[in-house]
Motif scaffolding. Structure first.
Motif, mmCIF file in Angstrom:
data_model
loop_
_atom_site.group_PDB
_atom_site.id
_atom_site.type_symbol
_atom_site.label_atom_id
_atom_site.label_comp_id
_atom_site.label_asym_id
_atom_site.label_seq_id
_atom_site.Cartn_x
_atom_site.Cartn_y
_atom_site.Cartn_z
ATOM 1 N N GLU A 159 2.332 9.742 -8.341
ATOM 2 C CA GLU A 159 3.540 9.361 -7.605
ATOM 3 C C GLU A 159 3.206 9.065 -6.144
ATOM 4 N N LEU A 160 2.309 9.829 -5.575
ATOM 5 C CA LEU A 160 1.901 9.585 -4.191
ATOM 6 C C LEU A 160 1.254 8.209 -4.049
ATOM 7 N N GLU A 161 0.394 7.852 -4.991
ATOM 8 C CA GLU A 161 -0.244 6.531 -4.961
ATOM 9 C C GLU A 161 0.790 5.417 -5.077
ATOM 10 N N GLU A 162 1.809 5.639 -5.905
ATOM 11 C CA GLU A 162 2.883 4.665 -6.060
ATOM 12 C C GLU A 162 3.649 4.488 -4.741
ATOM 13 N N ILE A 163 3.954 5.595 -4.090
ATOM 14 C CA ILE A 163 4.663 5.547 -2.811
ATOM 15 C C ILE A 163 3.836 4.820 -1.759
ATOM 16 N N VAL A 164 2.554 5.121 -1.686
ATOM 17 C CA VAL A 164 1.680 4.461 -0.719
ATOM 18 C C VAL A 164 1.671 2.951 -0.954
ATOM 19 N N GLY A 165 1.600 2.557 -2.209
ATOM 20 C CA GLY A 165 1.618 1.130 -2.534
ATOM 21 C C GLY A 165 2.896 0.461 -2.069
ATOM 22 N N LYS A 166 4.031 1.106 -2.289
ATOM 23 C CA LYS A 166 5.314 0.544 -1.860
ATOM 24 C C LYS A 166 5.401 0.460 -0.345
ATOM 25 N N LEU A 167 4.933 1.502 0.333
ATOM 26 C CA LEU A 167 4.965 1.488 1.791
ATOM 27 C C LEU A 167 4.047 0.410 2.359
ATOM 28 N N GLU A 168 2.879 0.243 1.749
ATOM 29 C CA GLU A 168 1.950 -0.787 2.208
ATOM 30 C C GLU A 168 2.510 -2.185 1.995
ATOM 31 N N ALA A 169 3.323 -2.353 0.947
ATOM 32 C CA ALA A 169 3.932 -3.653 0.676
ATOM 33 C C ALA A 169 4.981 -4.005 1.727
ATOM 34 N N GLY A 170 5.538 -2.990 2.375
ATOM 35 C CA GLY A 170 6.490 -3.220 3.445
ATOM 36 C C GLY A 170 7.837 -3.757 3.004
ATOM 37 N N LYS A 171 8.176 -3.544 1.760
ATOM 38 C CA LYS A 171 9.464 -4.024 1.267
ATOM 39 C C LYS A 171 10.468 -2.880 1.293
ATOM 40 N N GLY A 172 11.730 -3.211 1.401
ATOM 41 C CA GLY A 172 12.778 -2.198 1.424
ATOM 42 C C GLY A 172 13.250 -1.940 2.843
ATOM 43 N N THR A 173 14.221 -1.084 2.948
ATOM 44 C CA THR A 173 14.803 -0.781 4.248
ATOM 45 C C THR A 173 13.995 0.285 4.977
#
Length: 85
Positions: free
Chosen positions: A22-36
């Motif tokens: 789950e941590l790796e998934e979160i890091v990937g999403k944060l690195e993508a810079g999408k979302g609010t």
């Protein structure tokens, strides 16, 4: 505050592997810079809780391994981890 405690409580039931995934998934999403920005802050907070959980699980495993009892060069078992000392 109760919601945060509830979210952290579910982390405590996770295995190291589940928390790391789950941590790796979160890091990937944060690195993508999408979302609010608010989503990013919540994800960062959860990621930090997951990181702390993984670090604790690793420390626990290291303590268990360091307590392996060796007799004549052969591992004969382990001693229970006494986290209180």
């Amino acid at each position: 505050m109760a919601v945060r405690a509830e979210r952290e409580a579910d982390i405590q039931t996770m295995s190291f592997e589940q928390a790391l995934a789950e941590l790796e998934e979160i890091v990937g999403k944060l690195e993508a810079g999408k979302g609010t920005l608010e989503d990013a802050i919540r994800a960062y907070e959860r990621g930090d809780a997951l990181r702390r959980h993984c670090a604790a699980k690793l420390a626990e495993a290291q303590a268990k391994v360091s307590r392996i009892v060796e007799t004549a060069g052969t591992a004969t078992g382990t001693e229970p981890l006494d986290a209180e000392t």
